[in-house]
Design a protein around this motif. Structure first.
Motif, PDB file in Angstrom:
ATOM      1  N   ASP A   1     -61.167 -32.070 -22.056  1.00 58.51           N
ATOM      2  CA  ASP A   1     -61.843 -32.917 -21.202  1.00 58.51           C
ATOM      3  C   ASP A   1     -60.949 -34.351 -20.749  1.00 58.51           C
ATOM      4  OD1 ASP A   1     -63.960 -31.422 -21.434  1.00 58.51           O
ATOM      5  OD2 ASP A   1     -64.546 -32.298 -23.429  1.00 58.51           O
ATOM      6  N   ALA A   2     -60.362 -34.775 -21.755  1.00 56.26           N
ATOM      7  CA  ALA A   2     -59.532 -36.278 -21.611  1.00 56.26           C
ATOM      8  C   ALA A   2     -58.561 -36.176 -20.541  1.00 56.26           C
ATOM      9  CB  ALA A   2     -59.127 -36.572 -23.046  1.00 56.26           C
ATOM     10  N   TYR A   3     -57.844 -35.234 -20.691  1.00 57.14           N
ATOM     11  CA  TYR A   3     -56.463 -35.239 -19.676  1.00 57.14           C
ATOM     12  C   TYR A   3     -56.983 -35.464 -18.310  1.00 57.14           C
ATOM     13  CZ  TYR A   3     -53.698 -34.369 -24.099  1.00 57.14           C
ATOM     14  OH  TYR A   3     -53.458 -34.365 -25.213  1.00 57.14           O
ATOM     15  N   PRO A   4     -57.743 -34.330 -17.814  1.00 56.11           N
ATOM     16  CA  PRO A   4     -58.210 -34.505 -16.377  1.00 56.11           C
ATOM     17  C   PRO A   4     -59.222 -35.729 -15.990  1.00 56.11           C
ATOM     18  CG  PRO A   4     -59.192 -32.527 -17.312  1.00 56.11           C
ATOM     19  CD  PRO A   4     -58.293 -33.045 -18.492  1.00 56.11           C
ATOM     20  N   GLU A   5     -59.783 -36.392 -16.987  1.00 58.92           N
ATOM     21  CA  GLU A   5     -60.566 -37.320 -16.660  1.00 58.92           C
ATOM     22  C   GLU A   5     -59.858 -38.764 -16.978  1.00 58.92           C
ATOM     23  OE1 GLU A   5     -64.601 -37.800 -16.666  1.00 58.92           O
ATOM     24  OE2 GLU A   5     -63.894 -36.327 -15.366  1.00 58.92           O
ATOM     25  N   LEU A   6     -58.944 -38.737 -17.659  1.00 58.44           N
ATOM     26  CA  LEU A   6     -58.555 -40.123 -18.029  1.00 58.44           C
ATOM     27  C   LEU A   6     -57.062 -40.509 -17.751  1.00 58.44           C
ATOM     28  CD1 LEU A   6     -60.142 -40.262 -21.624  1.00 58.44           C
ATOM     29  CD2 LEU A   6     -61.024 -40.931 -19.513  1.00 58.44           C
ATOM     30  N   TYR A   7     -56.266 -39.490 -17.404  1.00 55.22           N
ATOM     31  CA  TYR A   7     -54.904 -39.712 -17.038  1.00 55.22           C
ATOM     32  C   TYR A   7     -54.500 -39.346 -15.627  1.00 55.22           C
ATOM     33  CZ  TYR A   7     -53.752 -39.439 -22.036  1.00 55.22           C
ATOM     34  OH  TYR A   7     -53.835 -39.773 -23.601  1.00 55.22           O
ATOM     35  N   GLN A   8     -53.519 -39.953 -15.023  1.00 51.63           N
ATOM     36  CA  GLN A   8     -52.715 -39.662 -13.971  1.00 51.63           C
ATOM     37  C   GLN A   8     -52.413 -38.134 -13.971  1.00 51.63           C
ATOM     38  OE1 GLN A   8     -52.589 -41.605 -11.201  1.00 51.63           O
ATOM     39  NE2 GLN A   8     -52.664 -43.699 -11.885  1.00 51.63           N
ATOM     40  N   GLU A   9     -52.913 -37.664 -12.865  1.00 56.50           N
ATOM     41  CA  GLU A   9     -52.571 -36.183 -12.453  1.00 56.50           C
ATOM     42  C   GLU A   9     -52.746 -35.430 -13.650  1.00 56.50           C
ATOM     43  OE1 GLU A   9     -48.538 -35.868 -10.574  1.00 56.50           O
ATOM     44  OE2 GLU A   9     -48.855 -38.160  -9.895  1.00 56.50           O
ATOM     45  N   SER A  10     -53.913 -35.430 -14.484  1.00 58.14           N
ATOM     46  CA  SER A  10     -54.294 -34.732 -15.624  1.00 58.14           C
ATOM     47  C   SER A  10     -53.161 -34.514 -16.582  1.00 58.14           C
ATOM     48  CB  SER A  10     -54.549 -33.173 -15.192  1.00 58.14           C
ATOM     49  OG  SER A  10     -55.745 -33.355 -14.286  1.00 58.14           O
ATOM     50  N   ALA A  11     -52.579 -35.685 -16.833  1.00 57.01           N
ATOM     51  CA  ALA A  11     -51.420 -35.940 -17.822  1.00 57.01           C
ATOM     52  C   ALA A  11     -50.242 -35.143 -17.491  1.00 57.01           C
ATOM     53  CB  ALA A  11     -51.905 -35.625 -19.339  1.00 57.01           C
ATOM     54  N   SER A  12     -50.401 -34.641 -16.247  1.00 55.80           N
ATOM     55  CA  SER A  12     -49.094 -33.832 -15.907  1.00 55.80           C
ATOM     56  C   SER A  12     -48.034 -34.317 -14.921  1.00 55.80           C
ATOM     57  CB  SER A  12     -49.433 -32.527 -15.334  1.00 55.80           C
ATOM     58  OG  SER A  12     -50.141 -32.568 -14.054  1.00 55.80           O
ATOM     59  N   ARG A  13     -48.350 -36.021 -14.747  1.00 56.50           N
ATOM     60  CA  ARG A  13     -47.477 -36.690 -13.874  1.00 56.50           C
ATOM     61  C   ARG A  13     -45.842 -36.486 -14.177  1.00 56.50           C
ATOM     62  NH1 ARG A  13     -48.482 -42.686 -11.750  1.00 56.50           N
ATOM     63  NH2 ARG A  13     -49.445 -41.603 -10.114  1.00 56.50           N
ATOM     64  N   LYS A  14     -45.086 -36.233 -13.297  1.00 55.33           N
ATOM     65  CA  LYS A  14     -43.667 -36.056 -13.630  1.00 55.33           C
ATOM     66  C   LYS A  14     -42.901 -37.155 -12.512  1.00 55.33           C
ATOM     67  CE  LYS A  14     -44.451 -31.461 -14.996  1.00 55.33           C
ATOM     68  NZ  LYS A  14     -44.073 -31.523 -16.347  1.00 55.33           N
TER      69      LYS A  14
ATOM     70  N   ASN B   1     -41.768 -35.811 -18.136  1.00 61.44           N
ATOM     71  CA  ASN B   1     -43.230 -36.127 -18.052  1.00 61.44           C
ATOM     72  C   ASN B   1     -43.633 -37.308 -18.333  1.00 61.44           C
ATOM     73  OD1 ASN B   1     -42.763 -33.342 -17.981  1.00 61.44           O
ATOM     74  ND2 ASN B   1     -44.516 -32.778 -19.265  1.00 61.44           N
ATOM     75  N   ILE B   2     -44.528 -38.025 -17.592  1.00 63.38           N
ATOM     76  CA  ILE B   2     -45.013 -39.298 -17.555  1.00 63.38           C
ATOM     77  C   ILE B   2     -46.498 -39.251 -18.030  1.00 63.38           C
ATOM     78  CG2 ILE B   2     -45.180 -41.505 -16.847  1.00 63.38           C
ATOM     79  CD1 ILE B   2     -42.685 -40.592 -14.857  1.00 63.38           C
ATOM     80  N   LEU B   3     -46.898 -39.989 -19.087  1.00 58.55           N
ATOM     81  CA  LEU B   3     -48.316 -40.087 -19.545  1.00 58.55           C
ATOM     82  C   LEU B   3     -48.620 -41.512 -19.136  1.00 58.55           C
ATOM     83  CD1 LEU B   3     -48.406 -38.764 -23.234  1.00 58.55           C
ATOM     84  CD2 LEU B   3     -49.274 -37.417 -21.036  1.00 58.55           C
TER      85      LEU B   3
END
Length: 535
Positions: free
Chosen positions: A74-87, A94-96
């Motif tokens: 739930d958290a990664y797609p909702e709360l992070y840039q590019e679902s926590a997969s920004r590069k 990998n950038i969180l």
């Protein structure tokens, strides 16, 4: 447990989810703030307290403790840039980064450090920032530490952090406790998924509710596209509403006019907005000298259970290896521990197939140490550059040169030695060709011979800085020491993008302190009140 966000909305907060707009809008305010993270949140609080009409723009959604269920899915797609997969552009790092109301403060691990003295000294020498020093910033840090409950964490470290304590102490390496911005923490260990108990004193819980209580307006799922300017002043900000997925355009637009515009979209988002806008940049500095703390990781299997998902994620650190050489010499690094949750661990871990599965089966016995490399001080470590992709969205080019790899090798050796000293039965750098080692002697020889290059050695980062760097003159920076743009009089940048280098420390408290100073100076100017006197 009461959800203060839902209570505020029920009591009449002005919140507009742009995905629900039925028509385009034009809005006027005293100040428009792009971004709701550490910089935007502090700015909104201070400017609204000065009686100014404030509008906040956030690309991500508004979520709160009722939505935080300690689930990575739930958290990664909702709360992070590019679902926590920004590069980075080459996919090597990998950038969180957060992408929600509160930005990265909603999902970070609460580690709070003041800007190191040697960093201020370097900025003064290299960028003419004489106004910024340990002494001049001390009171601003103290104010924000008090406001956001930055305190020593007196609870014993979890087993993951205890490995760093035990190994470092056995080797005579000093360690210390990390201050955390929490109040009544339940010690759950799921800070990265949003705090379900409202203990983390993030912008979501503190400054943004304070601004909304004073009548500020918050737009979410609204992407800032372009600043319009004439001569030396910005006249408007054009924004695009996003669909509920937060990605695709919804077709409606919002234009905002204001006396002053504050860009606080983070050290990738802020340079990108200014680049899209064609902001004056005669010395071609915008987006350049963007810095990460490139992070390398060492994984160890311990004799007993570690359960690195439980307890305060980061509570112990060591700066021993930051000070082994001059600040502009070989890259120093800070040692910390990351929490481990199944998805985060599985997607960072090296290997595939049965080799990967074998390591995953040992998940509860895994300790991880990380090394934050301090980039931006050595003459050959110039960081990266934010540019625009074909779709107008930001891309970060970040070459990993020999200076970084030399520091990475020293860091991997230091972490392996600490883990073996703490009793590890097996240690491996997070590296695609490392076989893992069962003794320090074996690791010392093996790590010295490992090929270090992109995609073989895993590099990650949760800290992005620079791209709109401060300096004393426009020949050396994009903004001045107050965050004011050199060429546009009513434009400020209030986030980590103004740092001329990385910090060698988790950046949230540095942003809080500097932005509190600069937003207070701006509030005095716009409201006509005298500037604050901080003892």
């Amino acid at each position: 447990m009461q959800d203060p966000i839902k209570t505020g909305l029920a009591n009449g907060w002005k919140h507009v989810d742009a995905s629900t707009l039925t028509r385009s809008q034009a809005v006027e305010a005293d100040v428009v703030i792009v971004g709701t993270g550490a910089g935007g949140g502090v700015t909104a609080d201070i400017l609204s307290d000065a009686g100014l009409r404030v509008v906040l723009i956030e690309e991500g959604p508004l979520r709160s403790s009722s939505d935080f269920r300690m689930r990575e899915a739930d958290a990664y797609p909702e709360l992070y840039q590019e679902s926590a997969s920004r590069k980075t552009a080459d996919k090597a790092v990998n950038i969180l980064q957060g992408r929600c109301v509160g930005g990265s403060t909603t999902v970070n691990w609460t580690s709070s450090f003041r800007t190191p003295p040697e960093v201020f000294d370097f900025w003064q020498r290299q960028f003419g920032l004489r106004q910024l020093s340990v002494e001049s910033m001390s009171s601003w840090f103290a104010v924000m530490e008090h406001k956001l409950w930055v305190r020593s964490w007196d609870t014993p470290p979890n087993q993951n952090n205890q490995v760093l304590v035990a190994g470092a102490e056995k080797l005579g390496i000093p360690v210390a406790g990390i201050k955390r911005n929490v109040k009544g923490c339940w010690n759950l260990g799921y800070c990265g998924m949003g705090c379900p108990t409202n203990a983390k004193q993030s912008m979501l819980l503190t400054t943004i509710p304070a601004a909304l209580n004073r009548g500020a307006t918050l737009y979410t799922r609204l992407r800032a596209e372009r600043l319009r300017f004439t001569g030396s002043r910005v006249s408007a900000l054009d924004c695009m509403a996003l669909q509920p997925d937060g990605i695709h355009p919804a077709g409606k637009r919002v234009q905002l006019r204001a006396r002053h515009f504050v860009v606080a979209g983070g050290a990738i988002g802020s340079p990108a907005l200014l680049l899209r806008s064609g902001i004056p940049d005669p010395h071609r500095l915008l987006g350049k000298r963007t810095f990460l703390h490139p992070v390398v990781i060492s994984s160890a299997l311990m004799p007993g259970r570690v359960d690195a998902y439980a307890g305060a994620p980061q509570s112990i650190y060591s700066d021993h290896f930051l000070h082994r050489a001059p600040i502009d010499g070989p890259l120093g690094f800070k040692l910390e521990t990351p929490p481990l949750h199944p998805v985060l661990y599985a997607t960072t871990l090296q290997g595939f197939g049965e080799a990967h599965a074998r390591l995953m089966r040992e998940f509860t016995h895994v300790n991880a140490l990380l090394a934050l490399l301090r980039d931006g001080f050595h003459p050959e470590s110039r960081g990266g550059q934010v540019r625009l992709g074909s779709d107008g969205l930001p891309v970060l080019d970040y070459p990993l040169g020999d200076v970084i790899w030399e520091g990475a090798r020293r860091a991997l050796l230091a972490m392996a030695e600490i883990q073996f000293a703490a009793g590890a039965r097996w240690v491996t750098p997070v590296h695609e060709t490392s076989p893992g080692y069962s003794s320090w002697a074996e690791a010392k020889k093996g790590i010295a011979e490992l090929p270090l290059k992109p995609f073989l050695c895993r590099v990650v980062s949760a800290h992005v800085m620079g791209g709109c760097g401060m300096a004393d003159t426009p020949q050396r920076g994009v903004v001045d020491h107050r965050g004011r743009h050199f060429w546009l009089g009513n434009l400020s940048v209030h986030d980590g993008s103004v740092f001329p280098t990385s910090l060698g420390a988790n950046p949230q408290l540095s942003i809080y302190g500097l932005v509190a100073r600069n937003a207070s100076l701006l509030a005095a100017e716009l409201s006509g009140r005298p500037p604050p006197v901080i003892p």
